[in-house]
Design an enzyme around this catalytic site. Sequence first.
Site, PDB file in Angstrom:
ATOM      1  NE  ARG A 110      -2.993  -1.343   2.971  1.00 25.33           N
ATOM      2  CZ  ARG A 110      -3.512  -1.545   4.177  1.00 25.33           C
ATOM      3  NH1 ARG A 110      -4.095  -0.574   4.832  1.00 25.33           N
ATOM      4  NH2 ARG A 110      -3.425  -2.714   4.742  1.00 25.33           N
ATOM      5  CB  SER A 179       4.739  -5.989   8.604  1.00 28.95           C
ATOM      6  OG  SER A 179       4.121  -4.765   8.345  1.00 28.95           O
ATOM      7  CG  ASP A 232       2.171  -5.201  10.681  1.00 34.38           C
ATOM      8  OD1 ASP A 232       2.955  -5.449  11.609  1.00 34.38           O
ATOM      9  OD2 ASP A 232       1.615  -6.097  10.010  1.00 34.38           O
TER      10      ASP A 232
HETATM   11  C1  GLC Z   1       5.009 -11.339  11.111  1.00 33.85           C
HETATM   12  C2  GLC Z   1       6.131 -10.305  11.166  1.00 33.85           C
HETATM   13  C3  GLC Z   1       5.768  -9.172  12.082  1.00 33.85           C
HETATM   14  C4  GLC Z   1       4.425  -8.588  11.688  1.00 33.85           C
HETATM   15  C5  GLC Z   1       3.374  -9.689  11.650  1.00 33.85           C
HETATM   16  C6  GLC Z   1       2.011  -9.165  11.212  1.00 33.85           C
HETATM   17  O1  GLC Z   1       4.904 -11.941  12.343  1.00 33.85           O
HETATM   18  O2  GLC Z   1       7.333 -10.914  11.575  1.00 33.85           O
HETATM   19  O3  GLC Z   1       6.759  -8.167  12.072  1.00 33.85           O
HETATM   20  O4  GLC Z   1       4.063  -7.581  12.569  1.00 33.85           O
HETATM   21  O5  GLC Z   1       3.773 -10.709  10.774  1.00 33.85           O
HETATM   22  O6  GLC Z   1       2.054  -8.637   9.936  1.00 33.85           O
END
Ligand code: GLC
Length: 523
Positions: A110, A179, A232
């Site tokens: 995004r 993320s 995230d």
């Molecule tokens: C995975 C990633 C983490 C993220 C999560 C949700 O666990 O390692 O950083 O926050 O996915 O997207």
Amino acid sequence: MGQSKAMAGVYIACAAAACAAAAVLVSQRVKVRSQKCTARKILLEFQEACDTPVARLRQVVDAMAVEMHAGLVSEGGSKLKMLPTFIDHLPDGNERGLFYAVDLGGTNFRVLRVQLGGLEGRVIKQEYEEVAIPPELMLGTSEELFDFIAKELVSFVAREGEDFRLHAGQGREIGFTFSFPVKQTDINAGSLLQWTKGFKVNDAIGQDVVAALQGCIERRGYKMRIAALVNDTVGTLAGGRYWNNDVMIAVILGTGTNACYVERAESISKWGGELPKSGQMVINMEWGNFWSSHLPRTYVDESLDNESLHPGEYGFEKMISGMYLGDCVRRVLVRMAQQAGIFGPHVPHKLLEPFSLQTPDMSKMHHDNSSDLKMVAEVLKRVYGIQNTTVGIRKIVLSVCDTVCQRGARLAAAGIVGILKKIGRDGSAANGLNRRNNTFEQSDVNGTHDEVPVNCPTGSGKTVVAMDGGLYEHYGEFRNYMQEAVVELLGEASKNVFIELSKDGSGIGAALLAASYAEYVPT
Ligand code: GLC
């Protein structure tokens, strides 16, 4: 006479045929019954192995709080990474100007822009674009991946309408939601520790992801500054806090799962830097990697883990998140197809393909409340070409979905309550809210509580957990099971805990953090 003999012969032949047909029918029925019986046995065993009675959940809650503590004390002290984010203050509504966010980490990528108008104007206008991440990029090179982000970002900026305006003297500043687990060295610097979910871009491990993206943007001839690197969960926390001062925790339940929360800086013993003035810091837990012997692990989890891109890692995530739930169901169905022949004499070829059953299809089957489970039949037919299932078999398939969903949701609930316990907001007997000065008083019951817990800005005694992610948003049964389990675990204290969907909070949250940590200071 001859004719009647012949007729008698015909009758006898017919009767014999009828008997044979009846025998085949009976034997088929017996076979179907025994198939169902074996399938039921497999189901029962699986249900037992997945069981999460409240006593077991409490053990998970305690283990979560203990591991959080251990992960804060020393580097590698726990499987929970407990990563300091360098975020020591969260957006409060005063942010002004035009800011951007890019968000990489789930199924979609995004880009977003938002015009912020301070406390009076708040979010004046926002716009975003979303594209599915091309699967080859998830397994390609780091240059390809970061250049893809840069390309989407600059083309988005190039198409900016007149109604979005930079203030005089303001450069373009971006919040980069990435993320994955990153060891940050500053608010806008940090190296990738490992990939999770469906990503495996080997040459990116150990790289500074901000520098990598910044480089790709510059090579495309654009000047923009990445002001904040955020997970995230952290984006969701910031997005939630912007509107509600009681938000202390954020949880993502989507392709992956994770949580972050506001911690007292003093409790982060492994923190080498100067303590922030606010005395607080947001911690990205990477709870997907949580592990405890109390988790209900089954043959399904073992085979899923062994065959995954990252074996031995992110065991909690593999039991809970959207990327894996459908595959857990599929693995039970494979066993039923192989050992009980529930889908006919041959196991449908596609059923053997990992990840062929996706969680949205699992959710569709789970939510089927028609008397003959039409949706279950439809999904089995569309995804696997399986036809003519009996209602009995469909019921078994639905129960498998229910078992996998319930286990995941209840474990996520235990995770949340574990955090509440760590920050002294689970209402446990020793932790009472002192109404006079609005702080928590507590004793260190089992070494997992901080002596002085983090307080939220309002001191209201309420704790809001901001939630985001497709699994939570779209899988109603999952949401219900999770909320039920939180109430079961917290009892009365659940009245002070609010679990709220903060839809797309992570995108806008990253832009808000870019504003909070921008070079540009509005006058
Ligand atoms: C995975 C990633 C983490 C993220 C999560 C949700 O666990 O390692 O950083 O926050 O996915 O997207």
